[in-house]
Scaffold this motif. Structure first.
Motif, mmCIF file in Angstrom:
data_model
loop_
_atom_site.group_PDB
_atom_site.id
_atom_site.type_symbol
_atom_site.label_atom_id
_atom_site.label_comp_id
_atom_site.label_asym_id
_atom_site.label_seq_id
_atom_site.Cartn_x
_atom_site.Cartn_y
_atom_site.Cartn_z
ATOM 1 N N VAL A 159 0.843 -1.194 0.000
ATOM 2 C CA VAL A 159 0.000 0.000 0.000
ATOM 3 C C VAL A 159 0.877 1.243 0.000
ATOM 4 O O VAL A 159 1.885 1.321 0.705
ATOM 5 N N TYR A 160 0.467 2.235 -0.786
ATOM 6 C CA TYR A 160 1.181 3.505 -0.901
ATOM 7 C C TYR A 160 0.191 4.643 -0.678
ATOM 8 O O TYR A 160 -0.950 4.585 -1.134
ATOM 9 N N TRP A 161 0.643 5.675 0.006
ATOM 10 C CA TRP A 161 -0.158 6.888 0.160
ATOM 11 C C TRP A 161 0.543 8.043 -0.549
ATOM 12 O O TRP A 161 1.771 8.215 -0.431
ATOM 13 N N TYR A 162 -0.270 8.832 -1.265
ATOM 14 C CA TYR A 162 0.224 10.014 -1.973
ATOM 15 C C TYR A 162 -0.659 11.207 -1.614
ATOM 16 O O TYR A 162 -1.841 11.064 -1.316
ATOM 17 N N ARG A 163 -0.067 12.385 -1.711
ATOM 18 C CA ARG A 163 -0.833 13.617 -1.481
ATOM 19 C C ARG A 163 -0.781 14.458 -2.758
ATOM 20 O O ARG A 163 0.293 14.594 -3.377
ATOM 21 N N GLN A 164 -1.921 15.009 -3.115
ATOM 22 C CA GLN A 164 -2.001 15.875 -4.283
ATOM 23 C C GLN A 164 -2.504 17.241 -3.849
ATOM 24 O O GLN A 164 -3.669 17.390 -3.484
ATOM 25 N N LEU A 165 -1.621 18.211 -3.896
ATOM 26 C CA LEU A 165 -2.023 19.579 -3.599
ATOM 27 C C LEU A 165 -2.650 20.194 -4.844
ATOM 28 O O LEU A 165 -2.393 19.740 -5.965
ATOM 29 N N PRO A 166 -3.476 21.213 -4.680
ATOM 30 C CA PRO A 166 -4.147 21.809 -5.840
ATOM 31 C C PRO A 166 -3.160 22.193 -6.933
ATOM 32 O O PRO A 166 -2.117 22.790 -6.666
#
Lengths: 115, 113
Positions: free
Chosen positions: A32-39
């Protein structure tokens, strides 16, 4: 075969509250991988987990953020004492193995808004 | 280190026009390369991939060739449709650096009738 599930899809928190984001990987996937996407930006890696182990957390902020992937149940990304800058879309992905040629399958994301 | 540089958008094309979205990369090892597509309000979906030099990935009329000599993986489509309107992300994965994906900043494509 259900895809990667994430909930909630939308989460609103006030500054100082805690946010808990859940991710259930595809059946048979243990990575499992977590990513963050900022605007207006691309996705940035946060953390890579296998069952009961954090393999790589080099992208996680040092404070307030934590992640787990227990033996039973979904992976959890926890953000304590949220601030406005935490507002973003958080995506979970899973893969069946650690081979780099494997695609990662993405969930629909949790959109966190901090008021 | 690893990184992906992607053509900036937004890109607006008329239906049936030719599409190219440029993508170049730097990598410490021998990466696998991917194109993902994101429709509004949704997660990323794999569009195509290539795992070694000179491989060509293709899907739904889109193509990209893994060019090691130019460190590129440009996305092309001969005739775009309105339904292709989305954000396109180039990405690489390198087992030497723990299998995380490195994404470009995304290119927004709008196709007008």
């Amino acid at each position: 075969n259900a895809g990667v599930m994430q909930n909630p899809r939308h989460l609103v928190r006030r500054r100082g509250q805690e946010a808990r984001l859940r991710c259930s990987p595809m059946k048979g996937h243990s990575h499992v991988y977590w990513y963050r996407q900022l605007p207006e930006e691309g996705l940035k890696f946060m953390v890579y987990l296998q069952k009961e182990n954090i393999i790589d957390e080099s992208g996680m902020p040092k404070e307030r953020f934590s992640a787990e992937f227990p033996k039973e149940g979904p992976s959890i990304l926890r953000i304590q004492q949220v601030v406005r800058g935490d507002s973003a879309a958080y995506f979970c992905a899973s893969s069946p193995s650690k081979q780099s040629y494997n695609e990662q399958f993405f969930g629909p994301g949790t959109r966190l808004t901090v008021l | 280190g690893n990184s992906v540089t992607q053509m900036e958008g937004p890109v607006t094309l008329s239906e049936e026009a030719f599409l190219t979205i440029n993508c170049t990369y730097t990598a410490t090892g021998y990466p696998s390369l991917f194109w993902y597509v994101q429709y509004p309000g949704e997660g990323l979906q794999l569009l195509l991939k290539a795992t070694k030099a000179d491989d060509k990935g293709s899907n739904k009329g889109f193509e990209a060739t893994y060019r090691k000599e130019t460190t590129s993986f440009h996305l092309e489509k001969g005739s775009v449709q309105v339904s292709d309107s989305a954000v396109y992300f180039c990405a690489l994965s390198d087992q030497n650096t723990g299998n995380q994906f490195y994404f470009g900043t995304g290119t927004s494509l709008t196709v007008i009738p």
